[in-house]
Write a protein that holds these residues in place. Structure first.
Motif, PDB file in Angstrom:
ATOM      1  N   PHE A  31      -5.069 -90.435 -63.987  1.00  0.00           N
ATOM      2  CA  PHE A  31      -4.962 -91.802 -64.496  1.00  0.00           C
ATOM      3  C   PHE A  31      -4.964 -92.727 -63.285  1.00  0.00           C
ATOM      4  O   PHE A  31      -4.010 -92.750 -62.506  1.00  0.00           O
ATOM      5  CB  PHE A  31      -3.662 -91.967 -65.291  1.00  0.00           C
ATOM      6  CG  PHE A  31      -3.608 -93.209 -66.150  1.00  0.00           C
ATOM      7  CD1 PHE A  31      -3.927 -94.461 -65.647  1.00  0.00           C
ATOM      8  CD2 PHE A  31      -3.229 -93.113 -67.490  1.00  0.00           C
ATOM      9  CE1 PHE A  31      -3.875 -95.593 -66.437  1.00  0.00           C
ATOM     10  CE2 PHE A  31      -3.176 -94.246 -68.296  1.00  0.00           C
ATOM     11  CZ  PHE A  31      -3.502 -95.486 -67.773  1.00  0.00           C
ATOM     12  N   LYS A 177       0.392 -94.534 -72.128  1.00  0.00           N
ATOM     13  CA  LYS A 177       0.879 -93.450 -71.278  1.00  0.00           C
ATOM     14  C   LYS A 177       1.089 -92.173 -72.116  1.00  0.00           C
ATOM     15  O   LYS A 177       0.755 -91.073 -71.688  1.00  0.00           O
ATOM     16  CB  LYS A 177       2.188 -93.870 -70.604  1.00  0.00           C
ATOM     17  CG  LYS A 177       2.470 -93.084 -69.362  1.00  0.00           C
ATOM     18  CD  LYS A 177       3.431 -93.787 -68.435  1.00  0.00           C
ATOM     19  CE  LYS A 177       3.617 -92.949 -67.189  1.00  0.00           C
ATOM     20  NZ  LYS A 177       4.352 -93.619 -66.140  1.00  0.00           N
ATOM     21  N   HIS A 180      -2.265 -90.618 -72.884  1.00  0.00           N
ATOM     22  CA  HIS A 180      -2.804 -89.900 -71.734  1.00  0.00           C
ATOM     23  C   HIS A 180      -2.121 -88.550 -71.581  1.00  0.00           C
ATOM     24  O   HIS A 180      -2.766 -87.543 -71.330  1.00  0.00           O
ATOM     25  CB  HIS A 180      -2.656 -90.729 -70.449  1.00  0.00           C
ATOM     26  CG  HIS A 180      -3.194 -90.015 -69.254  1.00  0.00           C
ATOM     27  ND1 HIS A 180      -2.382 -89.502 -68.278  1.00  0.00           N
ATOM     28  CD2 HIS A 180      -4.458 -89.681 -68.902  1.00  0.00           C
ATOM     29  CE1 HIS A 180      -3.139 -88.896 -67.368  1.00  0.00           C
ATOM     30  NE2 HIS A 180      -4.400 -88.998 -67.718  1.00  0.00           N
ATOM     31  N   THR A 186      -9.321 -87.991 -68.203  1.00  0.00           N
ATOM     32  CA  THR A 186      -9.493 -88.872 -67.052  1.00  0.00           C
ATOM     33  C   THR A 186      -9.485 -90.319 -67.545  1.00  0.00           C
ATOM     34  O   THR A 186     -10.179 -90.643 -68.509  1.00  0.00           O
ATOM     35  CB  THR A 186     -10.849 -88.585 -66.371  1.00  0.00           C
ATOM     36  OG1 THR A 186     -10.937 -87.185 -66.153  1.00  0.00           O
ATOM     37  CG2 THR A 186     -10.987 -89.331 -65.054  1.00  0.00           C
ATOM     38  N   THR A 187      -8.702 -91.175 -66.918  1.00  0.00           N
ATOM     39  CA  THR A 187      -8.580 -92.552 -67.382  1.00  0.00           C
ATOM     40  C   THR A 187      -8.688 -93.519 -66.201  1.00  0.00           C
ATOM     41  O   THR A 187      -8.028 -93.330 -65.181  1.00  0.00           O
ATOM     42  CB  THR A 187      -7.218 -92.754 -68.082  1.00  0.00           C
ATOM     43  OG1 THR A 187      -7.140 -91.844 -69.187  1.00  0.00           O
ATOM     44  CG2 THR A 187      -7.041 -94.171 -68.594  1.00  0.00           C
ATOM     45  N   TYR A 189      -8.196 -97.533 -65.538  1.00  0.00           N
ATOM     46  CA  TYR A 189      -7.543 -98.636 -66.227  1.00  0.00           C
ATOM     47  C   TYR A 189      -7.558 -99.871 -65.332  1.00  0.00           C
ATOM     48  O   TYR A 189      -6.998 -99.858 -64.235  1.00  0.00           O
ATOM     49  CB  TYR A 189      -6.100 -98.209 -66.524  1.00  0.00           C
ATOM     50  CG  TYR A 189      -5.324 -99.147 -67.407  1.00  0.00           C
ATOM     51  CD1 TYR A 189      -5.171 -98.866 -68.757  1.00  0.00           C
ATOM     52  CD2 TYR A 189      -4.724-100.283 -66.887  1.00  0.00           C
ATOM     53  CE1 TYR A 189      -4.445 -99.718 -69.577  1.00  0.00           C
ATOM     54  CE2 TYR A 189      -4.002-101.143 -67.708  1.00  0.00           C
ATOM     55  CZ  TYR A 189      -3.863-100.851 -69.046  1.00  0.00           C
ATOM     56  OH  TYR A 189      -3.143-101.692 -69.858  1.00  0.00           O
ATOM     57  N   ALA A 201      -0.098 -95.661 -63.868  1.00  0.00           N
ATOM     58  CA  ALA A 201      -1.071 -94.800 -63.196  1.00  0.00           C
ATOM     59  C   ALA A 201      -0.453 -93.731 -62.302  1.00  0.00           C
ATOM     60  O   ALA A 201       0.656 -93.885 -61.799  1.00  0.00           O
ATOM     61  CB  ALA A 201      -2.009 -95.667 -62.370  1.00  0.00           C
TER      62      ALA A 201
END
Ligand SMILES: Nc1ncnc2c1ncn2[C@@H]1O[C@H](COP(=O)(O)OP(=O)(O)OP(=O)(O)O)[C@@H](O)[C@H]1O
Ligand SMILES: [Mg+2]
Length: 360
Positions: A31, A177, A180, A186-187, A189, A201
């Motif tokens: 993230f 959150k 995720h 995979t993020t 932001y 993150a």
């Protein structure tokens, strides 16, 4: 494997270059938050990853495939925007399934995926409503539902929470959150809100004018900012900054307006510096020798802390005190800098200067 790799990635609009050769490797399931002031290039970078913006230079890979010339729909990424533009005449269920329908996905499969997304997002009771019958947070969930049903290998978010009020933003932050954690995708932001970036993150990338100023885990950025820009961008209230000079009389020290701190720094005597101290790095001296004495000008009792504004070394500074300390306007404060929590920067280049406490 949805790693996302940017190599010398660049973007120009005509003669104007807005992204200047970004190198960044995003791990599978990681993230990453891209954060920075308005116009620094966050959306442009994200849109290049999504395929909505052409790459002007460098290489972009998703997994081990170079995607510079791959169409957005073939990239296996799903994007959630600030303006989530739901179709007003469709129900929540139809809105969530619409993308799949356009891709000619089988109806039973659509129904199953919509049901699964609704369960993950806890919006099952809302499936037959229309967007006008939803709150802002619920609409945001529907927008995320549209992305989830595609089962992409990466999620791309561009300021998804900025249309929500402060309380809802915090709630939806927790929700993103949780998602995720649940989906492990995979993020990437994008936000201009440093608190959002730090809280969400695994790794934060700070951008300015199309360049990376620093990247790292949230606490590393907070505790070891590489330059003045990052030091002042991360943290709320902002880090206090005091102008000073490296002492030139043979004794290690930083000369500030009115007093001197015993720090040894890796810079030549006479160098103009900025000394950074977060509000929690300035303490009541208690039985220690104070570095300075000042007066309370303004105080804000927040319950968990009391924020005190006072003049230190020619600057208005903010000091974080325990709520148990009785504070009044005009009250005298004997203060001491926490030597282990100070940051030193070159006033000209803005770069961090290594320093350590020196016992006189
Ligand atoms: N189509 C375009 N043509 C010319 N310049 C553009 C275009 N789109 C963006 N830019 C410029 O590129 C730079 C980066 O823009 P971008 O939208 O990526 O910023 P951002 O970091 O997302 O800002 P914000 O926080 O305001 O959304 C800006 O200077 C912007 O003016
Ligand atoms: Mg933007």
């Amino acid at each position: 494997m949805a790693t996302i790799t940017l190599e010398k990635l660049a973007k120009s609009y005509g003669a104007v270059q807005t992204i200047h050769g970004i190198d960044l490797a995003i791990g599978d399931g990681e993230f990453v938050a891209l954060v920075g002031p308005s116009g620094c290039g966050k959306s442009t970078l994200l849109r290049m990853i999504a395929g909505l913006e052409e790459v002007s230079g460098g290489r972009l890979s998703i997994g081990d495939k170079v995607v510079n010339a791959v169409e957005p729909r073939d990239r296996d990424v799903a994007m959630v925007f600030q303006d989530y533009a739901l179709y007003p005449h469709m129900t929540v269920e139809q809105n969530i399934g619409f993308g799949l329908k356009m891709r000619k996905t089988d109806a039973a499969d659509i129904a199953a995926r919509v049901a699964e997304a609704a369960q993950i997002l806890q919006i099952e009771p809302l499936l037959q409503r229309r967007p006008a019958e939803l709150s802002g947070g619920q609409r945001q969930r529907v927008a995320m539902g549209r992305a989830i049903v595609r089962r992409p290998s990466a999620f791309l978010f561009d300021e998804p929470l900025s249309n929500l009020d402060a309380k809802l933003r915090v709630e939806m932050r927790t929700e993103i959150k949780r998602l995720h954690g649940l989906l492990g995708r995979t993020t990437v932001y994008v936000t201009h809100d440093q608190v959002e970036a730090l809280t969400l993150a695994d790794r934060v990338v700070i951008l300015k004018d199309g360049r990376i100023m620093q990247e790292g885990p949230p606490l590393t950025l907070y505790e070891q900012p590489a330059n003045l820009f990052v030091a002042e961008f991360i943290g709320s209230p902002q880090m206090n900054m005091f102008a000073g000079t490296i002492a030139g009389d043979g004794q290690p020290g930083i000369q500030l307006d009115g007093f001197r701190l015993p720090l040894s720094a890796q810079a030549a005597p006479g160098t103009k510096v900025k000394l950074g101290a977060r509000p929690e790095a300035i303490l009541l001296a208690g039985s220690d020798t104070p570095d300075l004495v000042t007066k309370v000008e303004v105080f804000e009792p927040l319950g968990s802390d009391t924020m005190v504004s006072c003049r230190i070394a020619g600057t208005m500074a903010v000091v974080r005190l325990s709520p148990e300390v009785p504070v009044a306007r005009g009250m005298e404060l004997a203060l001491r800098f926490d030597r282990r929590k100070l940051h030193l920067f070159d006033a000209t280049s803005g770069n961090r200067i290594a320093s350590e406490p020196h016992s006189a």
